[in-house]
Write a protein that holds these residues in place. Structure first.
Motif, PDB file in Angstrom:
ATOM      1  N   GLU A 115      -2.588   5.172   7.137  1.00 59.67           N
ATOM      2  CA  GLU A 115      -1.198   5.347   7.573  1.00 59.67           C
ATOM      3  C   GLU A 115      -0.349   5.914   6.445  1.00 59.67           C
ATOM      4  O   GLU A 115       0.476   6.814   6.661  1.00 59.67           O
ATOM      5  CB  GLU A 115      -0.627   3.999   8.019  1.00 59.67           C
ATOM      6  CG  GLU A 115      -1.243   3.431   9.289  1.00 59.67           C
ATOM      7  CD  GLU A 115      -0.673   2.065   9.617  1.00 59.67           C
ATOM      8  OE1 GLU A 115       0.361   1.699   9.020  1.00 59.67           O
ATOM      9  OE2 GLU A 115      -1.255   1.359  10.456  1.00 59.67           O
ATOM     10  N   ALA A 116      -0.542   5.360   5.247  1.00 58.70           N
ATOM     11  CA  ALA A 116       0.270   5.791   4.107  1.00 58.70           C
ATOM     12  C   ALA A 116       0.014   7.254   3.762  1.00 58.70           C
ATOM     13  O   ALA A 116       0.956   8.027   3.533  1.00 58.70           O
ATOM     14  CB  ALA A 116      -0.023   4.894   2.898  1.00 58.70           C
ATOM     15  N   ASN A 125      -8.010  -2.829   3.674  1.00 61.61           N
ATOM     16  CA  ASN A 125      -6.764  -2.069   3.558  1.00 61.61           C
ATOM     17  C   ASN A 125      -6.932  -0.608   3.973  1.00 61.61           C
ATOM     18  O   ASN A 125      -6.017   0.201   3.801  1.00 61.61           O
ATOM     19  CB  ASN A 125      -6.214  -2.141   2.130  1.00 61.61           C
ATOM     20  CG  ASN A 125      -7.178  -1.608   1.072  1.00 61.61           C
ATOM     21  OD1 ASN A 125      -8.153  -0.921   1.388  1.00 61.61           O
ATOM     22  ND2 ASN A 125      -6.918  -1.920  -0.185  1.00 61.61           N
ATOM     23  N   GLU A 126      -8.097  -0.258   4.506  1.00 64.12           N
ATOM     24  CA  GLU A 126      -8.334   1.136   4.900  1.00 64.12           C
ATOM     25  C   GLU A 126      -7.283   1.635   5.889  1.00 64.12           C
ATOM     26  O   GLU A 126      -6.794   2.763   5.769  1.00 64.12           O
ATOM     27  CB  GLU A 126      -9.717   1.281   5.537  1.00 64.12           C
ATOM     28  CG  GLU A 126     -10.896   1.191   4.594  1.00 64.12           C
ATOM     29  CD  GLU A 126     -12.216   1.360   5.327  1.00 64.12           C
ATOM     30  OE1 GLU A 126     -13.167   1.860   4.720  1.00 64.12           O
ATOM     31  OE2 GLU A 126     -12.288   1.005   6.532  1.00 64.12           O
ATOM     32  N   GLU A 127      -6.945   0.803   6.859  1.00 61.62           N
ATOM     33  CA  GLU A 127      -6.005   1.227   7.890  1.00 61.62           C
ATOM     34  C   GLU A 127      -4.635   1.530   7.305  1.00 61.62           C
ATOM     35  O   GLU A 127      -3.995   2.533   7.645  1.00 61.62           O
ATOM     36  CB  GLU A 127      -5.895   0.157   8.976  1.00 61.62           C
ATOM     37  CG  GLU A 127      -5.195   0.625  10.230  1.00 61.62           C
ATOM     38  CD  GLU A 127      -5.319  -0.352  11.381  1.00 61.62           C
ATOM     39  OE1 GLU A 127      -4.814  -0.035  12.473  1.00 61.62           O
ATOM     40  OE2 GLU A 127      -5.914  -1.436  11.194  1.00 61.62           O
ATOM     41  N   HIS A 128      -4.174   0.675   6.389  1.00 61.26           N
ATOM     42  CA  HIS A 128      -2.870   0.906   5.752  1.00 61.26           C
ATOM     43  C   HIS A 128      -2.909   2.157   4.869  1.00 61.26           C
ATOM     44  O   HIS A 128      -1.929   2.897   4.792  1.00 61.26           O
ATOM     45  CB  HIS A 128      -2.462  -0.312   4.924  1.00 61.26           C
ATOM     46  CG  HIS A 128      -2.215  -1.546   5.733  1.00 61.26           C
ATOM     47  ND1 HIS A 128      -1.681  -1.504   7.002  1.00 61.26           N
ATOM     48  CD2 HIS A 128      -2.414  -2.864   5.449  1.00 61.26           C
ATOM     49  CE1 HIS A 128      -1.566  -2.732   7.477  1.00 61.26           C
ATOM     50  NE2 HIS A 128      -2.010  -3.564   6.561  1.00 61.26           N
ATOM     51  N   ILE A 142       0.831  -1.200   0.000  1.00 54.27           N
ATOM     52  CA  ILE A 142       0.000   0.000   0.000  1.00 54.27           C
ATOM     53  C   ILE A 142       0.868   1.253   0.000  1.00 54.27           C
ATOM     54  O   ILE A 142       0.642   2.201  -0.762  1.00 54.27           O
ATOM     55  CB  ILE A 142      -0.961   0.014   1.215  1.00 54.27           C
ATOM     56  CG1 ILE A 142      -2.113  -0.972   0.997  1.00 54.27           C
ATOM     57  CG2 ILE A 142      -1.496   1.420   1.474  1.00 54.27           C
ATOM     58  CD1 ILE A 142      -3.112  -0.572  -0.060  1.00 54.27           C
ATOM     59  N   PHE A 143       1.888   1.285   0.865  1.00 49.51           N
ATOM     60  CA  PHE A 143       2.782   2.442   0.905  1.00 49.51           C
ATOM     61  C   PHE A 143       3.465   2.639  -0.449  1.00 49.51           C
ATOM     62  O   PHE A 143       3.581   3.766  -0.948  1.00 49.51           O
ATOM     63  CB  PHE A 143       3.831   2.266   2.003  1.00 49.51           C
ATOM     64  CG  PHE A 143       3.423   2.846   3.333  1.00 49.51           C
ATOM     65  CD1 PHE A 143       3.999   4.014   3.796  1.00 49.51           C
ATOM     66  CD2 PHE A 143       2.454   2.233   4.109  1.00 49.51           C
ATOM     67  CE1 PHE A 143       3.622   4.567   5.015  1.00 49.51           C
ATOM     68  CE2 PHE A 143       2.077   2.764   5.337  1.00 49.51           C
ATOM     69  CZ  PHE A 143       2.657   3.934   5.795  1.00 49.51           C
ATOM     70  N   SER A 144       3.899   1.550  -1.063  1.00 47.44           N
ATOM     71  CA  SER A 144       4.608   1.635  -2.335  1.00 47.44           C
ATOM     72  C   SER A 144       3.711   2.154  -3.453  1.00 47.44           C
ATOM     73  O   SER A 144       4.060   3.098  -4.171  1.00 47.44           O
ATOM     74  CB  SER A 144       5.165   0.260  -2.712  1.00 47.44           C
ATOM     75  OG  SER A 144       5.725   0.270  -4.008  1.00 47.44           O
ATOM     76  N   VAL A 145       2.524   1.539  -3.612  1.00 50.16           N
ATOM     77  CA  VAL A 145       1.660   1.927  -4.730  1.00 50.16           C
ATOM     78  C   VAL A 145       1.115   3.344  -4.547  1.00 50.16           C
ATOM     79  O   VAL A 145       0.993   4.094  -5.530  1.00 50.16           O
ATOM     80  CB  VAL A 145       0.512   0.928  -4.951  1.00 50.16           C
ATOM     81  CG1 VAL A 145       1.062  -0.458  -5.296  1.00 50.16           C
ATOM     82  CG2 VAL A 145      -0.451   0.870  -3.780  1.00 50.16           C
ATOM     83  N   LEU A 146       0.805   3.729  -3.319  1.00 53.42           N
ATOM     84  CA  LEU A 146       0.275   5.074  -3.122  1.00 53.42           C
ATOM     85  C   LEU A 146       1.352   6.136  -3.340  1.00 53.42           C
ATOM     86  O   LEU A 146       1.059   7.229  -3.833  1.00 53.42           O
ATOM     87  CB  LEU A 146      -0.341   5.215  -1.736  1.00 53.42           C
ATOM     88  CG  LEU A 146      -1.668   4.476  -1.521  1.00 53.42           C
ATOM     89  CD1 LEU A 146      -2.267   4.830  -0.169  1.00 53.42           C
ATOM     90  CD2 LEU A 146      -2.663   4.776  -2.630  1.00 53.42           C
ATOM     91  N   LYS A 181      -1.065   9.619   5.709  1.00 58.33           N
ATOM     92  CA  LYS A 181      -0.530  10.480   6.764  1.00 58.33           C
ATOM     93  C   LYS A 181       0.957  10.735   6.545  1.00 58.33           C
ATOM     94  O   LYS A 181       1.461  11.838   6.773  1.00 58.33           O
ATOM     95  CB  LYS A 181      -0.755   9.829   8.128  1.00 58.33           C
ATOM     96  CG  LYS A 181      -0.299  10.695   9.297  1.00 58.33           C
ATOM     97  CD  LYS A 181      -0.597  10.034  10.633  1.00 58.33           C
ATOM     98  CE  LYS A 181      -0.174  10.909  11.803  1.00 58.33           C
ATOM     99  NZ  LYS A 181      -0.453  10.261  13.112  1.00 58.33           N
ATOM    100  N   THR A 182       1.657   9.718   6.063  1.00 58.27           N
ATOM    101  CA  THR A 182       3.092   9.848   5.809  1.00 58.27           C
ATOM    102  C   THR A 182       3.387  10.533   4.487  1.00 58.27           C
ATOM    103  O   THR A 182       4.300  11.366   4.387  1.00 58.27           O
ATOM    104  CB  THR A 182       3.750   8.449   5.810  1.00 58.27           C
ATOM    105  OG1 THR A 182       3.554   7.829   7.083  1.00 58.27           O
ATOM    106  CG2 THR A 182       5.242   8.542   5.510  1.00 58.27           C
ATOM    107  N   LEU A 183       2.597  10.187   3.441  1.00 60.98           N
ATOM    108  CA  LEU A 183       2.937  10.594   2.084  1.00 60.98           C
ATOM    109  C   LEU A 183       2.433  11.983   1.697  1.00 60.98           C
ATOM    110  O   LEU A 183       3.085  12.666   0.892  1.00 60.98           O
ATOM    111  CB  LEU A 183       2.411   9.570   1.087  1.00 60.98           C
ATOM    112  CG  LEU A 183       3.058   8.180   1.157  1.00 60.98           C
ATOM    113  CD1 LEU A 183       2.306   7.192   0.259  1.00 60.98           C
ATOM    114  CD2 LEU A 183       4.532   8.249   0.743  1.00 60.98           C
ATOM    115  N   LEU A 184       1.301  12.408   2.216  1.00 57.98           N
ATOM    116  CA  LEU A 184       0.768  13.708   1.802  1.00 57.98           C
ATOM    117  C   LEU A 184       1.760  14.843   2.051  1.00 57.98           C
ATOM    118  O   LEU A 184       1.998  15.663   1.145  1.00 57.98           O
ATOM    119  CB  LEU A 184      -0.569  13.988   2.489  1.00 57.98           C
ATOM    120  CG  LEU A 184      -1.757  13.131   2.049  1.00 57.98           C
ATOM    121  CD1 LEU A 184      -3.042  13.596   2.728  1.00 57.98           C
ATOM    122  CD2 LEU A 184      -1.932  13.142   0.535  1.00 57.98           C
TER     123      LEU A 184
END
Length: 289
Positions: A58-59, A52-55, A29-33, A61-64
């Motif tokens: 998280e993603a 996968n909502e939780e991931h 999820i982190f990778s594709v987003l 929150k980190t990526l934006l």
């Protein structure tokens, strides 16, 4: 690809979104987003059953911050399937859990994922009761501001007619399987006549079956225009002003699927729309009473 459509709720939805069905692990999820945001996607589509909502929360929150984006720059869709004996409190609880998982104060679009009760109990006598009760609760959640827009998925004309007859608020969106092998032009006309935005899923067929992407006509068109079969399929829907939600896990495919700034000639559009092959690659709502 920043084009958007104004929904009947007054909110804009990006025409191109990123689908996350079957993308579950936190690492993936982190990778594709990260790839999706870098490529320009601003709409993320998920669902309770995707798990996968939780991931995703998280993603984002980190990526934006990494991409200098705010929550309001992103459009998030999630969905729930009605279940037997489901109460208004159950629906509220599911939506609030989605909010918690996604780490957001509101969800841009929330859909009833399926017109029947969970478990695909197509002939259950209470399908109508539970989908209508669920819709009534989503209307309240929309009015409270927790959900910006509400809609449905896999609804046929008869399901939409039932909803319209029972409620004053109609869906902003109907998300359905839509590609050259499966498209209901009567449904498209009905949605447009009633101010419902049609959004496509399974635009590329199925992850497990590649017969759509390998259709000889689609391959021929792709070769003639110097595009991939996936780009042809996505552009075909987009050119009808239908939203798309392509899913991919590799950076190259993620970028390819949003690189749709070309036009299919009218004769190509007609050829693809009138293909003789008729096949569904996902669940069929015709069986739901």
């Amino acid at each position: 690809m920043s084009a958007s459509f104004l929904l009947n709720s007054g909110h804009r939805i990006p025409l191109v979104g990123f689908g996350t069905f079957q993308i579950r692990s936190r690492e993936l999820i982190f990778s594709v987003l990260e790839h999706a945001l870098a490529a320009g996607y601003r709409h993320i589509d998920t669902a309770v059953v995707y798990r996968n909502e939780e991931h995703i929360g998280e993603a984002l929150k980190t990526l934006l911050p990494k991409f200098n984006l705010q929550r309001e720059d992103i459009f998030i869709t999630s969905k729930l399937i009605p279940s037997l004996n489901q109460t208004e409190e159950d629906v509220v609880s599911l939506v609030k859990q989605s909010l918690k998982n996604l780490q957001t104060d509101y969800i841009d679009l929330y859909l009833i994922h399926w017109p029947g009760v969970s478990g695909l109990q197509s002939e259950h006598k209470d399908n109508s009761k539970y989908r209508n009760n669920t819709w009534a609760t989503l209307i309240k959640l929309h009015q409270s501001g927790l959900i910006r827009s509400i809609g449905v998925s896999n609804y046929l004309i008869r399901h939409l007619e039932e909803l319209k007859a029972s409620h004053s608020v109609i869906p902003s969106v109907n998300q359905v399987e839509w590609h050259p092998h499966c498209h209901d032009l009567d449904l498209l006309k009905y949605c447009r006549d009633n101010g419902i935005f049609l959004q496509a899923y399974s635009s590329l067929g199925s992850s497990n079956v590649d017969s759509l992407r390998h259709d000889p006509t689609i391959i021929k068109v792709a070769q003639a225009l110097g595009k991939s079969p996936a780009q042809i399929l996505l552009r075909w829907a987009l050119q009808q002003n239908i939203g798309i939600l392509p899913k991919a896990s590799s950076k190259s495919r993620i970028v390819e699927n949003i690189n749709l700034d070309f036009v299919l000639p009218d004769d190509v559009m007609n050829t693809l729309t009138t293909l003789q092959v008729k096949r569904k690659y996902a669940w069929d709502p015709k069986i739901v009473h």
